[in-house]
Design a protein around this motif. Structure first.
Motif, PDB file in Angstrom:
ATOM      1  N   THR A 120       0.850  -1.197   0.000  1.00  0.00           N
ATOM      2  CA  THR A 120       0.000   0.000   0.000  1.00  0.00           C
ATOM      3  C   THR A 120       0.883   1.243   0.000  1.00  0.00           C
ATOM      4  N   ARG A 121       0.525   2.193  -0.834  1.00  0.00           N
ATOM      5  CA  ARG A 121       1.291   3.438  -0.900  1.00  0.00           C
ATOM      6  C   ARG A 121       0.350   4.610  -1.171  1.00  0.00           C
ATOM      7  N   ILE A 122       0.835   5.817  -0.945  1.00  0.00           N
ATOM      8  CA  ILE A 122       0.080   7.031  -1.248  1.00  0.00           C
ATOM      9  C   ILE A 122       0.377   7.437  -2.688  1.00  0.00           C
ATOM     10  N   GLU A 123      -0.679   7.512  -3.502  1.00  0.00           N
ATOM     11  CA  GLU A 123      -0.530   7.865  -4.906  1.00  0.00           C
ATOM     12  C   GLU A 123      -1.261   9.177  -5.197  1.00  0.00           C
ATOM     13  N   SER A 124      -0.885   9.789  -6.290  1.00  0.00           N
ATOM     14  CA  SER A 124      -1.534  11.024  -6.702  1.00  0.00           C
ATOM     15  C   SER A 124      -2.987  10.735  -7.097  1.00  0.00           C
ATOM     16  N   CYS A 125      -3.889  11.588  -6.711  1.00  0.00           N
ATOM     17  CA  CYS A 125      -5.311  11.404  -7.003  1.00  0.00           C
ATOM     18  C   CYS A 125      -5.547  11.542  -8.505  1.00  0.00           C
ATOM     19  N   SER A 126      -6.147  10.522  -9.096  1.00  0.00           N
ATOM     20  CA  SER A 126      -6.401  10.543 -10.539  1.00  0.00           C
ATOM     21  C   SER A 126      -7.558  11.468 -10.908  1.00  0.00           C
ATOM     22  N   GLU A 127      -8.422  11.759  -9.939  1.00  0.00           N
ATOM     23  CA  GLU A 127      -9.591  12.594 -10.203  1.00  0.00           C
ATOM     24  C   GLU A 127      -9.197  14.055 -10.414  1.00  0.00           C
ATOM     25  N   CYS A 128      -8.275  14.550  -9.592  1.00  0.00           N
ATOM     26  CA  CYS A 128      -7.886  15.967  -9.669  1.00  0.00           C
ATOM     27  C   CYS A 128      -6.438  16.165 -10.105  1.00  0.00           C
ATOM     28  N   ASP A 129      -5.758  15.061 -10.497  1.00  0.00           N
ATOM     29  CA  ASP A 129      -4.338  15.109 -10.903  1.00  0.00           C
ATOM     30  C   ASP A 129      -3.444  15.667  -9.804  1.00  0.00           C
ATOM     31  N   GLY A 130      -3.844  15.422  -8.558  1.00  0.00           N
ATOM     32  CA  GLY A 130      -3.001  15.804  -7.440  1.00  0.00           C
ATOM     33  C   GLY A 130      -3.168  17.232  -6.973  1.00  0.00           C
ATOM     34  N   THR A 131      -4.092  17.996  -7.561  1.00  0.00           N
ATOM     35  CA  THR A 131      -4.259  19.392  -7.143  1.00  0.00           C
ATOM     36  C   THR A 131      -5.074  19.512  -5.866  1.00  0.00           C
ATOM     37  N   GLY A 132      -5.967  18.558  -5.618  1.00  0.00           N
ATOM     38  CA  GLY A 132      -6.831  18.617  -4.442  1.00  0.00           C
ATOM     39  C   GLY A 132      -8.091  19.419  -4.649  1.00  0.00           C
ATOM     40  N   ALA A 133      -8.238  20.025  -5.835  1.00  0.00           N
ATOM     41  CA  ALA A 133      -9.402  20.871  -6.120  1.00  0.00           C
ATOM     42  C   ALA A 133     -10.281  20.232  -7.188  1.00  0.00           C
ATOM     43  N   LYS A 134     -11.581  20.617  -7.171  1.00  0.00           N
ATOM     44  CA  LYS A 134     -12.482  20.105  -8.205  1.00  0.00           C
ATOM     45  C   LYS A 134     -12.063  20.601  -9.576  1.00  0.00           C
ATOM     46  N   LYS A 135     -11.744  21.882  -9.659  1.00  0.00           N
ATOM     47  CA  LYS A 135     -11.299  22.497 -10.908  1.00  0.00           C
ATOM     48  C   LYS A 135     -10.079  23.362 -10.611  1.00  0.00           C
ATOM     49  N   ASP A 136      -9.313  23.638 -11.647  1.00  0.00           N
ATOM     50  CA  ASP A 136      -8.139  24.493 -11.456  1.00  0.00           C
ATOM     51  C   ASP A 136      -8.536  25.869 -10.949  1.00  0.00           C
ATOM     52  N   SER A 137      -9.714  26.333 -11.355  1.00  0.00           N
ATOM     53  CA  SER A 137     -10.169  27.664 -10.941  1.00  0.00           C
ATOM     54  C   SER A 137     -10.538  27.718  -9.461  1.00  0.00           C
ATOM     55  N   ASP A 138     -10.644  26.535  -8.827  1.00  0.00           N
ATOM     56  CA  ASP A 138     -10.959  26.497  -7.398  1.00  0.00           C
ATOM     57  C   ASP A 138      -9.734  26.738  -6.522  1.00  0.00           C
ATOM     58  N   ILE A 139      -8.561  26.893  -7.149  1.00  0.00           N
ATOM     59  CA  ILE A 139      -7.326  27.150  -6.400  1.00  0.00           C
ATOM     60  C   ILE A 139      -6.997  28.635  -6.505  1.00  0.00           C
ATOM     61  N   ILE A 140      -6.958  29.318  -5.371  1.00  0.00           N
ATOM     62  CA  ILE A 140      -6.645  30.739  -5.362  1.00  0.00           C
ATOM     63  C   ILE A 140      -5.450  30.997  -4.456  1.00  0.00           C
ATOM     64  N   THR A 141      -4.788  32.109  -4.690  1.00  0.00           N
ATOM     65  CA  THR A 141      -3.630  32.486  -3.883  1.00  0.00           C
ATOM     66  C   THR A 141      -4.080  32.991  -2.519  1.00  0.00           C
ATOM     67  N   CYS A 142      -3.378  32.556  -1.486  1.00  0.00           N
ATOM     68  CA  CYS A 142      -3.695  32.977  -0.124  1.00  0.00           C
ATOM     69  C   CYS A 142      -3.435  34.477   0.007  1.00  0.00           C
ATOM     70  N   VAL A 143      -4.445  35.221   0.443  1.00  0.00           N
ATOM     71  CA  VAL A 143      -4.301  36.679   0.555  1.00  0.00           C
ATOM     72  C   VAL A 143      -3.509  37.072   1.801  1.00  0.00           C
ATOM     73  N   ALA A 144      -3.461  36.180   2.772  1.00  0.00           N
ATOM     74  CA  ALA A 144      -2.759  36.510   4.023  1.00  0.00           C
ATOM     75  C   ALA A 144      -1.253  36.585   3.815  1.00  0.00           C
ATOM     76  N   CYS A 145      -0.727  35.698   2.966  1.00  0.00           N
ATOM     77  CA  CYS A 145       0.728  35.660   2.736  1.00  0.00           C
ATOM     78  C   CYS A 145       1.107  35.954   1.296  1.00  0.00           C
ATOM     79  N   ASN A 146       0.102  36.253   0.449  1.00  0.00           N
ATOM     80  CA  ASN A 146       0.330  36.519  -0.970  1.00  0.00           C
ATOM     81  C   ASN A 146       1.036  35.359  -1.677  1.00  0.00           C
ATOM     82  N   GLY A 147       0.718  34.150  -1.221  1.00  0.00           N
ATOM     83  CA  GLY A 147       1.257  32.966  -1.881  1.00  0.00           C
ATOM     84  C   GLY A 147       2.618  32.530  -1.392  1.00  0.00           C
ATOM     85  N   ALA A 148       3.195  33.272  -0.439  1.00  0.00           N
ATOM     86  CA  ALA A 148       4.542  32.936   0.037  1.00  0.00           C
ATOM     87  C   ALA A 148       4.527  31.748   0.983  1.00  0.00           C
ATOM     88  N   GLY A 149       3.402  31.527   1.668  1.00  0.00           N
ATOM     89  CA  GLY A 149       3.333  30.448   2.643  1.00  0.00           C
ATOM     90  C   GLY A 149       3.941  30.824   3.977  1.00  0.00           C
TER      91      GLY A 149
END
Length: 396
Positions: free
Chosen positions: A142-171
């Motif tokens: 058993t291993r952890i594999e990339s999700c085939s449904e979202c290609d590993g993004t974790g979002a339903k659609k690419d447009s559902d991923i937005i930049t964090c406004v608190a850090c401006n994407g810096a993390g």
């Protein structure tokens, strides 16, 4: 591109101690760290080389394999993707070296960057013969594999991923603190995006926003002839999936060889204790010796004693990744008969008497010889004494 020798990368000799290795690593890592050499591709490459070299030489088992087989010990894997990624596994050391960062930057890796997946350990038990001759094995784990449904993004659609406004994407965000000793600026992980630099508006239904799933995986692997107990086979890219576009980890197959009921292995040589009858070692002749793949005839000289070891060349284990074989060492153990017929007992008693008579005869001959030698010695002594007396008289 040809890999450089790991000792050369760190600038140390092959007899370097653990302390020397760590000291050399700290110095080299500080010289070529990306925080100091921003935008310098050569420095970044050197930093990855130093990271890789330290990963191997700081581990006694890996260092032993490298000293014996070189880069081939790890099946061509290595570099940043093969040994924990850019700085992977060394944050504790880098935090010590670069505490506080350079120019206010954090010394650790930014969490919103690509991260290499974890390596997987698989313990594989094989028979003695499978290790000697090699075999193809089917693995399931058993291993952890990339999700085939979202290609590993974790979002339903690419447009559902937005930049964090608190850090401006810096993390990461800066925290300013005024103290009696002055103003301090500390860089910490952004709590809004957990250091990823992004926010997922609608998460993937299959992986729930993680981008990865745990699945069963099947694959086949070739076990090379000559592999030994405890050795590790590395399969690049068959570990767990990375995150945010990072490469997958590796699969580390740890070989566990079952003992053989007849043979004992020492490096590439085999050792066998062979029971041989009393009459065969006394009279000499051929015996049948088992090997791993067949049986051979071997001539035992007459009068062979128990504990005698014979060497049969080329009947050991095949050398791993090289031509040639080890040898087979056969230790003779004389078997004493437990049940004898009356005729056999009489024959042995007659043999024993003949040996006793022969021994008595030899002793008698030796006694007579010793007596004759003693008489001759006395005569020679008297003769020598007479000569000496004459020489003394000549000088008086």
């Amino acid at each position: 591109m040809v890999k450089r020798d790991y000792y050369e990368v760190l600038g140390i000799g092959r007899d370097a101690s653990d302390v020397d290795i760590k000291k050399a690593f700290r110095q080299k890592a500080k010289e070529c760290h990306p925080d100091i050499n921003q935008g310098d591709d050569t420095a970044e490459h050197l930093f990855k080389e130093v990271n890789e070299a330290y990963e191997i030489l700081s581990d006694n088992n890996k260092r032993q394999q490298y000293d014996q087989f070189g880069h081939a010990a790890f099946d061509g894997t290595g570099g940043a993707s093969g040994f924990g990624g850019f700085g992977g596994g060394f944050e504790d050391i880098f935090d010590t070296i670069f505490s506080g960062g350079f120019g206010g930057r954090s010394s650790g890796r930014r969490r919103n960057g690509p991260t290499r997946g974890r390596d997987i350990r698989y313990d594989l038990s094989i028979t003695f013969e499978e290790a000697a001759f090699g075999i193809k094995k089917e693995l399931e784990f058993t291993r952890i594999e990339s999700c085939s449904e979202c290609d590993g993004t974790g979002a339903k659609k690419d447009s559902d991923i937005i930049t964090c406004v608190a850090c401006n994407g810096a993390g990461q965000v800066q925290q300013t603190q005024n103290t009696p000793f002055g103003r301090f600026v500390n860089v910490v992980e952004c709590s809004s995006c957990n250091g990823t630099g992004r926010i997922i508006v609608e998460k993937c239904d299959k992986c729930k926003g993680d981008g990865r799933l745990r699945k069963k995986h099947k694959m086949s692997i070739n076990i090379p002839a000559g592999i030994d107990d405890g050795q590790i086979l590395s399969v690049s890219g068959e570990g767990e999936a990375g995150t945010r576009g990072g490469p997958p980890g590796d699969l580390r197959v740890v070989i566990m060889v079952k003992p053989h009921k007849l043979f004992e292995r020492r490096n590439y040589d085999l050792f066998l204790e062979m029971p041989v009858s009393f009459t065969r070692v006394t009279l000499g002749g051929e015996i049948e010796v088992p090997t791993l793949d067949d049986r051979i005839r071997y001539k035992v000289p007459a009068g062979t004693q128990t504990g005698t070891t014979f060497r049969i060349r080329g009947k050991g284990i095949k050398h791993l990744h090289h031509k040639g074989y080890g040898d087979l060492y056969v230790k003779v153990n004389v078997e004493t008969p437990k049940k004898l017929t009356e005729d056999q007992l009489e024959a042995l008693e007659a043999f024993e008497k003949s040996m006793s008579s022969k021994a008595d005869s030899e002793q008698s001959k030796n006694t007579k010889k010793d007596k004759a030698d003693s008489e001759q010695h006395n005569k020679n002594a008297k003769k020598d004494k007479g000569i000496l007396d004459k020489v003394k008289d000549a000088f008086h």
